[in-house]
Design an enzyme around this catalytic site. Structure first.
Site, PDB file in Angstrom:
ATOM      1  N   HIS A   1       4.558   5.564  11.467  1.00 14.95           N
ATOM      2  CA  HIS A   1       4.205   5.569  10.284  1.00 14.95           C
ATOM      3  C   HIS A   1       2.914   6.743  10.057  1.00 14.95           C
ATOM      4  O   HIS A   1       1.955   6.637   9.930  1.00 14.95           O
ATOM      5  CB  HIS A   1       3.437   4.277  10.040  1.00 14.95           C
ATOM      6  CG  HIS A   1       3.216   3.889   8.537  1.00 14.95           C
ATOM      7  ND1 HIS A   1       3.322   4.797   7.552  1.00 14.95           N
ATOM      8  CD2 HIS A   1       2.833   2.673   7.960  1.00 14.95           C
ATOM      9  CE1 HIS A   1       3.054   4.020   6.271  1.00 14.95           C
ATOM     10  NE2 HIS A   1       2.705   3.046   6.472  1.00 14.95           N
TER      11      HIS A   1
ATOM     12  N   LYS B   1      26.685  -3.461  -1.377  1.00 18.22           N
ATOM     13  CA  LYS B   1      28.117  -3.764  -1.469  1.00 18.22           C
ATOM     14  C   LYS B   1      28.733  -3.186  -0.416  1.00 18.22           C
ATOM     15  O   LYS B   1      29.964  -2.700  -0.297  1.00 18.22           O
ATOM     16  CB  LYS B   1      28.585  -2.811  -2.658  1.00 18.22           C
ATOM     17  CG  LYS B   1      28.255  -3.571  -4.088  1.00 18.22           C
ATOM     18  CD  LYS B   1      28.485  -2.502  -5.426  1.00 18.22           C
ATOM     19  CE  LYS B   1      27.505  -2.568  -6.221  1.00 18.22           C
ATOM     20  NZ  LYS B   1      27.748  -1.453  -7.506  1.00 18.22           N
TER      21      LYS B   1
ATOM     22  N   ARG C   1      11.270   3.670   3.543  1.00 11.00           N
ATOM     23  CA  ARG C   1      10.852   2.719   4.644  1.00 11.00           C
ATOM     24  C   ARG C   1      11.949   1.950   5.257  1.00 11.00           C
ATOM     25  O   ARG C   1      12.994   1.545   4.325  1.00 11.00           O
ATOM     26  CB  ARG C   1       9.688   1.862   4.075  1.00 11.00           C
ATOM     27  CG  ARG C   1       9.367   0.578   5.246  1.00 11.00           C
ATOM     28  CD  ARG C   1       8.275  -0.194   4.672  1.00 11.00           C
ATOM     29  NE  ARG C   1       7.127   0.678   4.961  1.00 11.00           N
ATOM     30  CZ  ARG C   1       5.735   0.130   4.580  1.00 11.00           C
ATOM     31  NH1 ARG C   1       5.713  -1.160   4.604  1.00 11.00           N
ATOM     32  NH2 ARG C   1       4.789   0.780   5.037  1.00 11.00           N
TER      33      ARG C   1
ATOM     34  N   ARG D   1       0.788  -1.320  -0.077  1.00 12.98           N
ATOM     35  CA  ARG D   1       0.088  -0.123  -0.003  1.00 12.98           C
ATOM     36  C   ARG D   1       0.691   1.168   0.063  1.00 12.98           C
ATOM     37  O   ARG D   1       0.331   2.372  -0.880  1.00 12.98           O
ATOM     38  CB  ARG D   1      -0.928   0.042   1.082  1.00 12.98           C
ATOM     39  CG  ARG D   1      -2.165  -0.797   1.325  1.00 12.98           C
ATOM     40  CD  ARG D   1      -2.543  -1.376   2.323  1.00 12.98           C
ATOM     41  NE  ARG D   1      -1.569  -2.500   2.697  1.00 12.98           N
ATOM     42  CZ  ARG D   1      -1.718  -3.571   2.339  1.00 12.98           C
ATOM     43  NH1 ARG D   1      -2.716  -4.240   1.473  1.00 12.98           N
ATOM     44  NH2 ARG D   1      -0.592  -4.428   2.526  1.00 12.98           N
ATOM     45  N   THR D   2       1.900   1.513   0.944  1.00 12.91           N
ATOM     46  CA  THR D   2       2.559   2.503   1.104  1.00 12.91           C
ATOM     47  C   THR D   2       3.355   2.824  -0.232  1.00 12.91           C
ATOM     48  O   THR D   2       3.191   4.054  -0.792  1.00 12.91           O
ATOM     49  CB  THR D   2       3.484   2.560   2.134  1.00 12.91           C
ATOM     50  OG1 THR D   2       2.659   2.128   3.330  1.00 12.91           O
ATOM     51  CG2 THR D   2       3.933   3.955   2.799  1.00 12.91           C
TER      52      THR D   2
HETATM   53  N1   CP Z   1      -0.460   0.028   5.617  1.00 15.37           N
HETATM   54  C1   CP Z   1       0.652  -0.270   5.172  1.00 15.37           C
HETATM   55  O1   CP Z   1       1.778   0.169   5.576  1.00 15.37           O
HETATM   56  O2   CP Z   1       0.776  -1.380   4.409  1.00 15.37           O
HETATM   57  P1   CP Z   1       2.051  -1.831   3.495  1.00 15.37           P
HETATM   58  O3   CP Z   1       3.070  -2.221   4.552  1.00 15.37           O
HETATM   59  O4   CP Z   1       1.634  -2.787   2.406  1.00 15.37           O
HETATM   60  O5   CP Z   1       2.736  -0.469   2.780  1.00 15.37           O
END
Ligand code: CP
Length: 320
Positions: free
Chosen positions: A145, A95, A116, A65-66
């Site tokens: 998040h 590396k 992320r 999703r993100t």
């Molecule tokens: N909600 C969420 O962070 O989903 P993903 O881990 O798929 O990005």
């Protein structure tokens, strides 16, 4: 860039690391822009708001999703992306290149970096490393998040028309779930909100987090049985037990799917206006039978709002 600076009415050039940066006024401004983005998204014709802009998506942890919604958000606005999934295998990180060097390199190619990472605090470190472009935290380990919380707040606001006087249930992994950490911070900014945190004892909030959240004024009640869910809450926010944070598989097996959202539970404890949310992915903690419930938004507006909120946020950060 500066580290964790309050938005304070000015989005342009800011890193987005934590919900701590946002005031209710900042959130309200973002929501107005998000509602405009919704119209662009529904239009099926990309706009040119980000024409000529490039956004780097660098994801050290898996994401659907993100990653997908940031990519779609940029493209909906006519921008382009550099997409690096699993940099530990598919970039010079393999590396031995450091995070700092990786960030310094990619900022030369783009206008915003979205990152992320499995270690809490890394997005903030990336923001310090980046000299010229803003960094957005797309989830840092068990930390935060922020864009997920913003889309969750937007979804609640859209359906209940307020972010005050709410009663919500957060269920699942309070210890490791970054989405709940950001959402509690977000709801703490508004008056008279009450949250019931439903989790097995092993997955309660860290005591330091619990007392910090309490200091912010939100009412928190930790419960360990679904029989303690108050009737007619405004929203239920179910979450997955974060398997990847467990060192011992047996410990995960012991606590996974302790609380399962089913039609039976909804009948017993939800109200007519209770909405059912989940940041996803789900792995058994919401039964598919719930999907048909018109108040189940996790595969509906909660998903689409993720793209709209990210369209709005990137535009504001780029001063558009
Ligand atoms: N909600 C969420 O962070 O989903 P993903 O881990 O798929 O990005």
């Amino acid at each position: 860039m500066a580290m964790i600076e309050p938005i304070n009415g000015k989005y342009k050039g800011k890193d987005i690391i934590s919900l701590d940066q946002f005031s209710p006024k900042d959130i309200s401004f973002l929501f107005k822009k998000t509602s405009r983005m919704k119209k662009i998204g529904a239009n099926a014709k990309p706009s040119n708001i980000l024409k000529g802009n490039i956004v780097t998506l660098i994801f050290y942890e898996p994401s659907s999703r993100t990653f997908g919604s940031f990519g779609a958000a940029v493209k909906q606005l006519g921008g382009a992306t550099i997409e690096i999934l699993d940099p530990s295998h598919f970039s010079s990180v393999s590396k031995g290149e450091t995070l700092e060097d990786t960030i310094r390199v990619f900022e030369a190619y783009c206008d915003v970096i979205v990152i992320r990472h499995p270690i809490a605090g890394t997005a903030s470190n990336a923001a310090v490393a980046a000299e010229f472009v803003p960094v957005i935290n797309a989830g840092d380990g068990i930390g935060e998040h922020p864009t997920q919380a913003l889309l969750d707040l937007y979804t609640i606001f859209e359906l209940h028309k307020r972010l005050t006087n709410l009663t919500g249930i957060l269920a699942g992994d309070m210890l490791n779930g970054r989405t709940v950490h950001s959402l509690i911070k977000g709801l703490s900014k508004y008056k008279n909100n009450t949250l019931y945190l439903l989790s097995p004892g092993e997955l309660k909030l860290r005591r330091s987090d619990y007392s910090n959240f309490k200091k912010s004024g939100i009412k928190l009640f930790e419960i360990e049985s679904d029989k303690d869910i108050p009737k007619n809450a405004d929203f239920w926010y179910w979450t997955r037990v974060q398997k990847e944070r467990f060192k011992v598989k047996k410990e995960y097996e012991k606590v996974k799917n302790h609380f399962v959202l089913s039609n039976k539970l909804i009948k017993e404890r939800a109200g007519k206006y209770t909405i059912f949310m989940h940041p996803l992915p789900r792995v058994g903690e919401i039964l598919p039978e719930v999907d048909e419930n018109p108040n189940a938004v996790y595969l509906r507006s909660e998903i689409r709002n993720g793209m709209y909120i990210r369209m709005a946020l990137i535009s504001l950060i780029l001063g558009k």
